[in-house]
Design an enzyme around this catalytic site. Structure first.
Site, mmCIF file in Angstrom:
data_model
loop_
_atom_site.group_PDB
_atom_site.id
_atom_site.type_symbol
_atom_site.label_atom_id
_atom_site.label_comp_id
_atom_site.label_asym_id
_atom_site.label_seq_id
_atom_site.Cartn_x
_atom_site.Cartn_y
_atom_site.Cartn_z
ATOM 1 C CD GLU A 224 3.663 0.425 -22.088
ATOM 2 O OE1 GLU A 224 2.695 0.634 -22.861
ATOM 3 O OE2 GLU A 224 3.587 -0.313 -21.093
ATOM 4 C CD GLU A 344 3.943 1.175 -17.124
ATOM 5 O OE1 GLU A 344 3.042 0.360 -17.439
ATOM 6 O OE2 GLU A 344 4.119 2.254 -17.703
#
Length: 444
Positions: A224, A344
């Site tokens: 991320e 995810e």
């Protein structure tokens, strides 16, 4: 119509018949799927894995298209450091295999702090490296491939903040901002040294260097990434270009992705229509631009609508998630010409209106998009639940974690996805072949 007493008795008995049969079939399914975990072993030859390759918008293994039903268990290496915990590593990998899951995403980093793999720049704890060796070897035994992430944008397990602290201690840091991870030349050197050490590590259990091991599905540069001090995106883009080129100079056998959440940047035409809200364009990342590089093999996207919105109800969040997935699959097909992986996705149990059935609906929506993509040979190449645990791991849990076999409806969604993806391409995952009835039973 008035029923006779005998008719009512038959109706009552008939009403019990189907639930009893259904329960019996489910128990049989659990036995076939999870017999190993309860001591019922079956004999099988060592599972042989080939490298996963990419051709256009699809992954291939041994010449056959490969669509992924995967999951996240970030804790594998950290948990395996203590030998007494290693049965849990085996347990989650066996469980994933029996559900037909094919790839697990997990951390190959822990920078500074407790159980650190990298204690300080260039200093590694052999004990922790052996734990990662064990995870990779155990995954291979169960026919599971691993997506290994190399550093965290977040604070957990050190991340880019720890690299900045190391540079500050040596008096060479350009800035105390943790975004200097992306542009400080000393920190870039730290990270390159780390990457080279991991990629060339020789596994003590199988003798292979990581870069030569097909058990590893892909490397992920960073979990991320955000560089909010440069919302133009130039700093992060430069870092991705340099680090992806460096990885490929060492390892050209494995696939590589960035680790993006999927937000569209300031210069993207989709910054207003594709993002959840205005803030998403100012994080210093850009899904299309970051993923376009020739050194990046596939694009990654995360799906957390309940974290991105706080004023929408469940139905509105679900609607956005569907739009989000379609937008990125379209990007893969038309702009990037690369596979898109939803690495995810999850739904928090801390939402005010949360009900377990909502998770199943959200999971089903994500899985259905991947299956439809597979049917049409499109770029939506796989999805990864966040996150799976085994019993007794509350310390590693968050508001998204589940033990998948504790809720039959969730378990069935997962196994059905494995079967329909596999059958779309005419082959079951190796770890499912011990039971011819596996996929037949999941349809019940």
């Amino acid at each position: 119509m008035v029923q006779s007493p005998m008719s009512r008795k038959l109706a009552r008995n008939g009403g019990l018949f189907y639930p009893v049969i259904g329960f019996a079939l489910f128990v049989t399914f659990l036995y076939l799927a999870f017999g190993d975990l309860w001591g019922f072993n079956f004999n099988r030859e060592e599972i042989k894995l080939s490298f996963v390759e990419r051709n256009g918008t699809q992954f291939f293994v041994d010449g056959k298209a490969f669509y992924i039903n995967g999951w996240n268990s970030y804790w594998l290496m950290d948990h395996a450091v203590d030998y007494s915990n290693r049965p849990r590593i085996k347990g989650i990998l066996q469980a994933g295999a029996k559900m037909g899951l094919t790839v697990c995403r997990t951390w190959a980093f822990n920078d500074g702090g407790y159980n650190a793999l990298q204690i300080s720049p260039g200093r590694f704890d052999e004990r922790v490296f052996r734990a990662l060796d064990h995870v990779i070897a155990e995954a291979r035994k169960n026919g599971i491939r691993l997506m290994l992430s190399l550093v965290n944008n977040l604070h957990a397990f050190g991340g880019k903040t720890e690299y900045v602290k190391w540079a500050e201690k040596e008096g060479v840091a350009l800035s105390s901002s943790n975004d200097s991870f992306f542009y400080d030349p000393t920190i870039r050197r730290y990270f390159k040294n780390y990457v080279k050490t991991v990629l060339t590590r020789r596994n003590i259990y199988n003798g292979m260097e990581y870069r030569d091991d097909p058990t590893i599905f892909a490397w992920e540069l960073i979990n991320e990434p955000r560089c909010m001090t440069d919302p133009s995106g130039d700093t992060l883009q430069d870092w991705i270009e340099e680090m992806s080129t460096f990885v490929k100079s060492i390892d050209r056998k494995h696939l590589l992705t960035v680790g993006l959440e999927g937000f569209y940047g300031r210069k993207s035409p989709k910054r207003s229509t594709g993002n959840p809200e205005f803030w998403a364009a100012d994080l210093g990342s850009d899904f299309i631009r970051n993923s376009m590089l020739s050194t990046i093999d596939f694009a990654s996207v995360h799906v957390y609508p309940d974290h991105w919105f706080h004023d929408k109800n469940f139905e509105e969040k679900l609607k956005f998630a569907a739009k989000w997935m379609l937008s990125h699959i379209e990007d893969g097909d038309k702009e990037l010409r690369k596979p898109i992986m939803f690495t995810e996705f999850g739904l928090s149990n801390e939402n005010e209106d949360f009900e377990p059935a909502q998770r199943d609906r959200f999971y089903k929506m994500v899985l259905d998009f991947i299956y439809k993509s597979a049917k049409r040979n499109r770029s939506g190449a796989g999805s990864f639940f966040w996150q799976f645990l085994v019993e007794g791991m509350e310390l590693y849990n968050d508001d998204f974690g589940i033990v998948p076999w504790e809720r039959p409806s969730t378990y069935q969604l997962i196994t059905e996805q494995s079967c329909r993806l596999a059958k779309k391409h005419g082959v079951l995952p190796t770890q499912m072949e011990h039971s011819k009835d596996f996929c037949a039973l999941t349809r019940l």
